[in-house]
Design a protein around this motif. Structure first.
Motif, mmCIF file in Angstrom:
data_model
loop_
_atom_site.group_PDB
_atom_site.id
_atom_site.type_symbol
_atom_site.label_atom_id
_atom_site.label_comp_id
_atom_site.label_asym_id
_atom_site.label_seq_id
_atom_site.Cartn_x
_atom_site.Cartn_y
_atom_site.Cartn_z
ATOM 1 N N LYS A 14 51.069 41.389 66.620
ATOM 2 C CA LYS A 14 51.709 42.413 67.458
ATOM 3 C C LYS A 14 51.106 43.790 67.179
ATOM 4 O O LYS A 14 50.818 44.552 68.106
ATOM 5 N N ASP A 15 50.906 44.077 65.892
ATOM 6 C CA ASP A 15 50.281 45.351 65.519
ATOM 7 C C ASP A 15 48.924 45.500 66.195
ATOM 8 O O ASP A 15 48.572 46.557 66.690
ATOM 9 N N GLU A 45 49.307 46.287 69.801
ATOM 10 C CA GLU A 45 49.776 47.668 69.988
ATOM 11 C C GLU A 45 48.636 48.658 69.786
ATOM 12 O O GLU A 45 48.521 49.640 70.530
ATOM 13 N N ASP A 46 47.807 48.391 68.800
ATOM 14 C CA ASP A 46 46.639 49.245 68.594
ATOM 15 C C ASP A 46 45.718 49.199 69.797
ATOM 16 O O ASP A 46 45.187 50.217 70.225
ATOM 17 N N ALA A 83 46.520 48.621 72.767
ATOM 18 C CA ALA A 83 47.127 49.327 73.900
ATOM 19 C C ALA A 83 46.913 50.832 73.748
ATOM 20 O O ALA A 83 46.766 51.552 74.731
ATOM 21 N N LYS A 84 46.895 51.267 72.498
ATOM 22 C CA LYS A 84 46.695 52.698 72.238
ATOM 23 C C LYS A 84 45.230 53.095 72.403
ATOM 24 O O LYS A 84 44.911 54.138 72.960
ATOM 25 N N GLU A 96 48.478 46.018 77.289
ATOM 26 C CA GLU A 96 49.854 46.279 77.732
ATOM 27 C C GLU A 96 50.492 45.027 78.330
ATOM 28 O O GLU A 96 51.664 44.736 78.083
ATOM 29 N N LEU A 127 51.237 42.693 75.478
ATOM 30 C CA LEU A 127 52.353 43.198 74.690
ATOM 31 C C LEU A 127 53.674 42.944 75.404
ATOM 32 O O LEU A 127 54.680 42.579 74.783
ATOM 33 N N ASN A 179 56.519 40.719 73.710
ATOM 34 C CA ASN A 179 57.847 41.294 73.490
ATOM 35 C C ASN A 179 58.945 40.483 74.176
ATOM 36 O O ASN A 179 60.039 40.322 73.638
ATOM 37 N N LYS A 209 60.775 47.740 63.632
ATOM 38 C CA LYS A 209 59.546 48.208 62.983
ATOM 39 C C LYS A 209 59.857 48.607 61.554
ATOM 40 O O LYS A 209 60.872 49.233 61.283
#
Length: 461
Positions: A322-323, A326-327, A329-330, A390, A393, A397, A409
């Motif tokens: 998941k991390d 998320e990275d 996505a950033k 995204e 994710l 989720n 978190k």
RNA sequence: GGCGCCAUAGCCAAGCGGUAAGGCAGAGGACUGCAAAUCCUUCAUCCCCGGUCCGAUUCCGGGUGGCGCCUCCA
């Protein structure tokens, strides 16, 4: 969705009484103590059922009671020198603490037996009127099991066979050994309520009939609980409810298997149980939740420290994935979602649904999740469009949300983050000794640093 | 005595008629300053014996071994 119905002993398609709505009643705890992990299984399993049904678009009413008056409550309150109400209030509060840590969502309603005594009395009155119950001279009321033709239909045991194995109590006031108490006359020093039969308190079984029908109607969809409740508790509920209304009580009966320790049933009476509260001192209860979901809910599972460790490692893998997403996505690049990837997400989403649709096969659903993250781990090792991350994710989720995991978190203390930054400076200066020393310090504090293409990541160890 | 469940790799666990998902642990490799994470490779013929079938881990019968309910218990 197909669910295994204990009543018919077959998997059946779930067809709710009211289309689009599912009404569930789950037997809750007697609040005289913290609950143990054997109790935790139904809470987690049926919470997952509820989450899944909501995910599939159903409006779910989920009712779980608190038994806050019975012999165990009275004894415990006496031992501690407090009132039954004080005892109940305390352990209801403690229940929520553990339940929250296990990721169990609050029920639509958590009715308490003592707050529904009026409904209970009304139900007993009806049963007496209909010839299903009788009061004794000293103020007890019993259910006449022979008056209900369907008695034994859930447990698959004819009344005669049940009676053959029943214990005959001394000083029996019952007409038949299989009859059970609906109302118990007050004994000195016990809490009591006024009733047409004198001062007394409700029996155990009647509260669930009264509260389930009060909140969900005469006929509702799913009645759930542990396997050990099939007889006599659920059998008695059926006799009470159907005896009073003449209608089907619950359409589907779901029963979870036991938690064993060394292959023996964990139970309070055996004394071989672990309190959830104890476990929570040593492990994040999210690992306990994953452990519970790693097997199909009807199968028995053994509990051991080793298995919680295994679940913890699995959970770690999920969190890392998941991390990573998320990275991605950033830090992702511009561009659209590759249609092939969109297709892959869809395929996994469907596989997850197929697994859950098959009598809540969480073990299979979990394997879909792991297959999904292997794909995303590969894909997001290199820069990919933000939109892809995204989309991934969003699906991750959704699925972990259904299972009730990865919801929170870990927060990292400021000083740990500072150490990590300092370490990164040391690394840039190629001062490996300094960098490694800082890493050890961070590890000693219970955290871990990992160097990724997007910079160092700090996480809880 | 009645009713019922289970037996899949070192551990956990899906599958339930077409020749064994997934996780943990282990081994080897890639990547890395070293690690970690991640990826790749590797790791089982499904308790035993019969039967049905072109074909059974999966169905039927019989064993063996575990467990549960019939009493408060999730």
């Amino acid at each position: 969705m197909r669910i295994y119905n204990t009543m018919t002993r077959k998997k059946e398609e779930l067809v709710p009484v009211t289309p689009g709505e599912v009404k569930i009643y789950a037997c809750g705890p007697t609040v005289y103590n913290f609950f143990h992990i054997g109790n935790a299984r139904p809470f987690i399993v049926f919470d997952t059922l509820r989450r899944y049904l909501e995910y599939r678009g159903y409006k779910v009413s989920f009712v779980q009671n608190f038994t806050d008056i019975d012999d165990k409550m009275i004894n415990r309150a006496n031992e501690e020198g407090i009132t039954v109400k004080e005892l109940a209030d305390r352990y209801i509060e403690e229940y929520y603490k553990d339940a929250d840590a296990l990721g169990i969502e609050r029920a639509t309603v958590n009715p308490r037996a003592t707050e529904n005594v009026q409904e209970i009395i009304e139900l007993i009155t009806t049963l007496i009127e209909k010839g299903h119950a009788y009061a004794t001279e000293d103020g007890d009321v019993y259910y006449d099991t022979h008056s209900f033709a369907g008695y034994g239909k859930l447990s698959g045991q004819p009344l005669d066979d049940l009676e053959a194995g029943a214990r005959i109590e001394v000083g029996e006031k019952k007409r038949s050994p299989s009859d059970f108490a609906l109302w118990k006359a007050a004994k000195p020093g016990e809490p009591f309520w006024d009733s047409p039969w004198g001062e007394g308190r409700p029996g155990w079984h009647i509260e669930c009939s009264a509260m389930s029908m009060k909140y969900l109607g005469k006929t509702f969809d799913i009645h759930a609980g542990g396997m050990d409740l099939i007889f006599p508790h659920h059998e008695n509920e059926i006799a009470q409810s159907e005896g009073a209304t003449g209608q089907t009580f619950a359409k589907y009966w779901m029963h979870n298997g036991y938690i064993n320790v060394d292959n023996k049933k964990m139970s309070k009476s055996e004394g071989n149980f672990f309190m959830v509260r104890e476990i929570s001192k040593e492990y994040d209860l999210e690992a306990v939740r994953l452990f519970m979901l790693s097997a199909q809910y009807r199968n028995p599972v053994n509990f051991s420290r080793e298995l919680i460790e295994q679940a913890k490692s699995s959970l770690e893998r999920l969190k890392n994935a998941k991390d990573r997403i998320e990275d991605a996505a950033k830090n992702g690049v511009d561009g659209e979602v590759d249609p092939e990837f969109a297709e892959l997400l869809k395929k996994h989403s469907q596989a997850f649904i197929d697994a859950m649709d098959d009598d809540l096969n969480t073990a299979d659903a979990l394997s879909v999740l792991f297959e999904l993250i292997r794909e995303t781990n590969i894909r997001f090792a290199d820069p990919r469009p933000k939109k892809e991350a995204e989309a991934a994710l969003k699906l991750l989720n959704e699925l972990t949300g259904v299972l009730g995991i990865l919801g929170k978190k870990d927060s990292i203390p400021q000083e740990i983050l500072e150490k990590a930054e300092e370490r990164q400076s040391a690394r840039k200066a190629k001062d490996w000794k300094r960098a490694d020393a800082l890493r050890d310090e961070i590890a000693a504090a219970g955290y871990a640093v990992e160097d990724t293409p997007n910079g160092p990541k700090v996480k809880k160890a």
